[in-house]
Design a protein around this motif. Structure first.
Motif, PDB file in Angstrom:
ATOM      1  N   SER A 154       5.768  -2.683 -13.622  1.00  0.00           N
ATOM      2  CA  SER A 154       6.477  -2.596 -12.352  1.00  0.00           C
ATOM      3  C   SER A 154       5.651  -3.331 -11.309  1.00  0.00           C
ATOM      4  CB  SER A 154       6.691  -1.139 -11.942  1.00  0.00           C
ATOM      5  OG  SER A 154       5.456  -0.492 -11.780  1.00  0.00           O
ATOM      6  N   CYS A 155       6.307  -3.926 -10.338  1.00  0.00           N
ATOM      7  CA  CYS A 155       5.575  -4.691  -9.334  1.00  0.00           C
ATOM      8  C   CYS A 155       6.347  -4.726  -8.031  1.00  0.00           C
ATOM      9  CB  CYS A 155       5.280  -6.105  -9.829  1.00  0.00           C
ATOM     10  SG  CYS A 155       6.699  -7.000 -10.426  1.00  0.00           S
ATOM     11  N   GLY A 156       5.631  -5.102  -6.984  1.00  0.00           N
ATOM     12  CA  GLY A 156       6.222  -5.168  -5.657  1.00  0.00           C
ATOM     13  C   GLY A 156       5.919  -3.913  -4.866  1.00  0.00           C
ATOM     14  N   GLY A 157       6.212  -3.978  -3.595  1.00  0.00           N
ATOM     15  CA  GLY A 157       6.008  -2.816  -2.747  1.00  0.00           C
ATOM     16  C   GLY A 157       4.541  -2.600  -2.418  1.00  0.00           C
ATOM     17  N   ALA A 158       4.253  -1.420  -1.928  1.00  0.00           N
ATOM     18  CA  ALA A 158       2.898  -1.077  -1.503  1.00  0.00           C
ATOM     19  C   ALA A 158       2.034  -0.706  -2.707  1.00  0.00           C
ATOM     20  CB  ALA A 158       2.955   0.084  -0.527  1.00  0.00           C
ATOM     21  N   PRO A 159       0.710  -0.876  -2.582  1.00  0.00           N
ATOM     22  CA  PRO A 159      -0.194  -0.420  -3.645  1.00  0.00           C
ATOM     23  C   PRO A 159      -0.108   1.094  -3.813  1.00  0.00           C
ATOM     24  CG  PRO A 159      -1.348  -1.844  -2.087  1.00  0.00           C
ATOM     25  CD  PRO A 159       0.009  -1.556  -1.511  1.00  0.00           C
ATOM     26  N   LEU A 160      -0.446   1.583  -4.992  1.00  0.00           N
ATOM     27  CA  LEU A 160      -0.346   3.017  -5.286  1.00  0.00           C
ATOM     28  C   LEU A 160      -1.165   3.861  -4.324  1.00  0.00           C
ATOM     29  CD1 LEU A 160      -0.410   3.041  -9.179  1.00  0.00           C
ATOM     30  CD2 LEU A 160       1.537   3.397  -7.663  1.00  0.00           C
ATOM     31  N   THR A 161      -2.321   3.381  -3.893  1.00  0.00           N
ATOM     32  CA  THR A 161      -3.146   4.167  -2.969  1.00  0.00           C
ATOM     33  C   THR A 161      -2.418   4.396  -1.653  1.00  0.00           C
ATOM     34  OG1 THR A 161      -4.256   2.146  -2.249  1.00  0.00           O
ATOM     35  CG2 THR A 161      -5.362   3.451  -3.945  1.00  0.00           C
ATOM     36  N   VAL A 162      -1.701   3.391  -1.157  1.00  0.00           N
ATOM     37  CA  VAL A 162      -0.955   3.521   0.097  1.00  0.00           C
ATOM     38  C   VAL A 162       0.199   4.511  -0.078  1.00  0.00           C
ATOM     39  CG1 VAL A 162       0.481   2.285   1.759  1.00  0.00           C
ATOM     40  CG2 VAL A 162      -1.609   1.227   0.902  1.00  0.00           C
ATOM     41  N   ILE A 163       0.899   4.423  -1.189  1.00  0.00           N
ATOM     42  CA  ILE A 163       2.014   5.341  -1.455  1.00  0.00           C
ATOM     43  C   ILE A 163       1.494   6.772  -1.587  1.00  0.00           C
ATOM     44  CG2 ILE A 163       3.827   5.963  -3.111  1.00  0.00           C
ATOM     45  CD1 ILE A 163       4.075   2.918  -3.662  1.00  0.00           C
ATOM     46  N   ARG A 164       0.384   6.934  -2.292  1.00  0.00           N
ATOM     47  CA  ARG A 164      -0.207   8.266  -2.460  1.00  0.00           C
ATOM     48  C   ARG A 164      -0.574   8.859  -1.093  1.00  0.00           C
ATOM     49  NH1 ARG A 164      -3.899   7.125  -6.228  1.00  0.00           N
ATOM     50  NH2 ARG A 164      -2.470   7.632  -7.893  1.00  0.00           N
TER      51      ARG A 164
END
Length: 142
Positions: A122-132
């Motif tokens: 999966s790709c695109g959007g915000a990095p996982l750290t930002v989403i977390r």
């Protein structure tokens, strides 16, 4: 106009859903044989674009080396990625075998065009750290 109302070309909507799903796919030829030339890659891309249209999916990018292809697809949530991948590999294999039999047979690939395995990320959007951090910052009712 508020920033929330600005049109975003990657965000698509359906009746009950708003989505922005992208996947990076990599398919490797059987035994990683160097089978592709420029004409064959152009035809492979055409075939894969047609398959994507039938799944209401958009093939955003396509590129390759001699033994594998990379795809960037924008797909709706109703599409099972495994079914899309199965169709992309199956349909392209049938057409490429039919149209380039002599060329493929010289590479010694046997009866299969693609390896059984594939990569899907999966790709695109915000990095996982930002989403977390965003999820952790929600105001939970007490």
């Amino acid at each position: 106009m508020s920033p929330r109302c600005k049109p975003k070309p990657d965000i698509r909507t359906g009746r009950p859903v708003t989505y922005n799903l992208h996947a990076h796919l990599v398919f490797v030829t059987k035994f990683r044989r160097d089978v592709f030339d420029d004409a064959m890659l152009k035809r492979c891309e055409e075939i894969m674009r047609e398959v994507c249209v039938s799944f209401e999916t958009e093939l955003r990018e396509f590129n390759s080396e001699a033994d594998h292809v990379h795809l960037l697809v924008h797909y709706p949530p109703k599409v099972a990625l495994s079914k899309l991948i199965n169709s992309l590999k199956g349909v392209s294999s049938r057409y490429l075998w039919a149209e380039y039999t002599g060329h493929i047979n010289r590479t010694g690939m046997g009866s299969m065009f693609w390896s059984h395995s594939y990569f899907a990320g999966s790709c695109g959007g915000a990095p996982l750290t930002v989403i977390r951090q965003y999820i952790e910052g929600q105001k939970r009712p007490v």
